[in-house]
Structure formats: C-alpha cells, structure tokens
Design a protein around this motif. Structure first.
Motif, PDB file in Angstrom:
ATOM      1  N   VAL A  14       0.841  -1.194   0.000  1.00 26.50           N
ATOM      2  CA  VAL A  14       0.000   0.000   0.000  1.00 26.50           C
ATOM      3  C   VAL A  14       0.881   1.251   0.000  1.00 26.50           C
ATOM      4  O   VAL A  14       1.687   1.449   0.919  1.00 26.50           O
ATOM      5  N   ALA A  15       0.739   2.094  -1.024  1.00 32.28           N
ATOM      6  CA  ALA A  15       1.555   3.309  -1.138  1.00 32.28           C
ATOM      7  C   ALA A  15       3.009   3.003  -0.816  1.00 32.28           C
ATOM      8  O   ALA A  15       3.600   3.625   0.070  1.00 32.28           O
ATOM      9  N   PRO A  16       3.613   2.034  -1.511  1.00 34.35           N
ATOM     10  CA  PRO A  16       4.937   1.525  -1.115  1.00 34.35           C
ATOM     11  C   PRO A  16       6.058   2.549  -1.269  1.00 34.35           C
ATOM     12  O   PRO A  16       6.217   3.179  -2.306  1.00 34.35           O
ATOM     13  N   VAL A  17       6.835   2.703  -0.193  1.00 33.51           N
ATOM     14  CA  VAL A  17       8.029   3.539  -0.201  1.00 33.51           C
ATOM     15  C   VAL A  17       9.221   2.598  -0.304  1.00 33.51           C
ATOM     16  O   VAL A  17       9.631   1.990   0.679  1.00 33.51           O
ATOM     17  N   PHE A  18       9.750   2.461  -1.514  1.00 28.11           N
ATOM     18  CA  PHE A  18      10.904   1.592  -1.715  1.00 28.11           C
ATOM     19  C   PHE A  18      12.197   2.389  -1.767  1.00 28.11           C
ATOM     20  O   PHE A  18      13.262   1.856  -2.021  1.00 28.11           O
TER      21      PHE A  18
END
Length: 270
Positions: free
Chosen positions: A129-133
């Motif tokens: 969910v709304a990935p911060v990579f």
C-alpha cells in the motif's frame, strides 16, 4: 530431485536481537477459515494506524486481522538503532506465530519491509500500500515537497511528514492533527537504508502481490507505483483524491474493501 538450500551465514552468525513487539488484533465473530492478515505500518507509524479502521473492517468481512508495531514504533520496545533487517525479522516472527499462513499487508516503508520478509516467510499473498521503496528519486521528491521534514533524516535526524503529505483535504483538520501527533520515528540506520533501495530477494513460493496507492500521493509518485507493480507482474490499483495514509484518510473504506475483494478472488481462493 535436487534440494535447493539457501545459506544465509549472517542469519546464524549475527542473529537479530529479540524485542518485545506490540500486536493488535480483531477477529470475526464466526471463524470462516480465511487467511489471517498481518498489517505492517510504515516508518513512524504504529499498529494503531490500522486499528483505527482497517482491522475491524477486515474482521467484519470474515478475515482475522492483526497489526504489528515494528520495534521502536507504537507500543513495541524502543530500538533507536533498528535496521531494515530487524524490521523484516519482526514481521516474519509475528507471521510465523499466526494460526494459518498469512497475507502480509505493508504500508509506506512497511511495504519495503514486507518485500524483504517475503524472502523468508511463505506468505499466502501480499499487498503493498503506497509503497516507499526509497532510492534517490523518491528522496529528491520528498526534499522538494517537504525540505524541513526530510533533510534532517538524511543526517540521522527524525523524518517528519506533514499533514499535506499524509492526508487529503477531505479529512477534518482535528483528525489529521491527532494522527500526526502520534507519529514516531524509525531507526536512523533503517532510514538510511531507504536511500539505496536495497533489493529484496525473491519471494518464497511466488505469492500473488497487489500494489495500490493514490495518484495524488505527495510521498509516492504515481510513476513509482507503476514501477513497483510491474516488478510483481501487475498494474497498480489507484484511488484518486487520497493522501499517502490511505488507511486513515477520509475515504479509508474504499482501499480496504478493494484489498478484501482481491483476497477473496486470489489468495483466499487458493
């Protein structure tokens, strides 16, 4: 048949230190045998972020739901020097203790933690969910939109996200202020790890992965959502008009219902 063994020398030579972890839960009134969901919050958030709405909603639709506070977050044990590896260890340990093979749901940087945990835990499925990579591209976006809150994190200070980054204008200011006041901070070593976007090893068993977010997210650009979704062989599911914290925003029910609908067709069906 050749047996494949993956040797991780660091795992036994330098094991992750145990930590007391907070886990909140909501379970259905009638057990239907559906896979449990383990929600993993992003940096600065705790299990409370999912307990506000998503845990109870998932349980009302028949899914046992659990939310973990990573070490140093929420009600878990303080851990100022925690690493990304330690966070992934927390997820694997909690997931392994659930009654059945779980679906891992990670939000924000918690999605990156889930990606790393998938290499060590045979999940039924995963939702990012709304990935911060991380990576320098995302850092430059964050610095441009919130320099005062982002730059200190580069030098080991706290990462401070603003109301405008986290929520849409639809969320009442009183609620937004209450949520922002509850935000903590991640370990500085874990924050630094985001800069290099450490590549996760392949997931065990190739579970189905759903990526979702908002094209109006002021933390994760839409191009990043597309790139990460392609990595898992799909397209992102988008919710226009919402902020980064989809589980707390005004229209929080839309994304969790979409996740549960997907689960009924994919991992739960399997």
């Amino acid at each position: 048949m050749t047996e494949l063994r993956i040797m991780r020398g660091r795992e036994w030579s330098r094991p992750v230190r145990p930590a007391r972890r907070e886990v909140l839960s909501a379970v259905p009134e009638v057990e239907e045998g559906r896979p449990p969901l383990l929600f993993v919050p992003g940096f600065g958030h705790g299990a409370w972020a999912f307990a506000e709405h998503w845990l109870g909603h998932a349980a009302s639709r028949g899914f046992p739901a659990y939310a973990l506070s990573l070490r140093g977050h929420g009600g878990s044990e303080p851990a100022p020097e925690a690493t990304l590896r330690a966070y992934a260890h927390d997820v694997v340990q909690v997931a392994a203790g659930l009654p059945r093979q779980a679906v891992l749901v990670g939000h924000g940087a918690g999605a990156l933690v889930v990606a790393h945990a998938l290499a060590r835990y045979p999940a039924r499925g995963a939702v990012l969910v709304a990935p911060v990579f991380g990576g320098w591209g995302m850092l430059s976006t964050a610095v441009r939109r919130n320099p005062a809150g982002t730059l200190p994190a580069v030098f080991g200070g706290p990462l401070r996200l603003s109301r405008a980054q986290l929520f849409s204008r639809e969320l009442p200011d009183e609620e937004a202020r209450r949520y922002v006041a509850r935000l903590g901070r991640a370990g500085r070593r874990a924050q630094w790890a985001l800069l290099g976007e450490p590549e996760a090893e392949p997931a065990v068993g190739a579970p189905p992965v759903l990526v979702l977010g908002s094209p109006d997210d002021r933390v994760v650009p839409a191009s990043t959502l597309t790139r990460i979704a392609r990595r898992y062989g799909s397209a992102p599911l988008l919710f226009p008009g919402m902020g980064h914290d989809l589980m707390l925003d005004a229209r929080w029910a839309e994304p969790i219902d979409a996740i549960l609908d997907w689960l009924e067709k994919e991992p739960a069906a399997r």
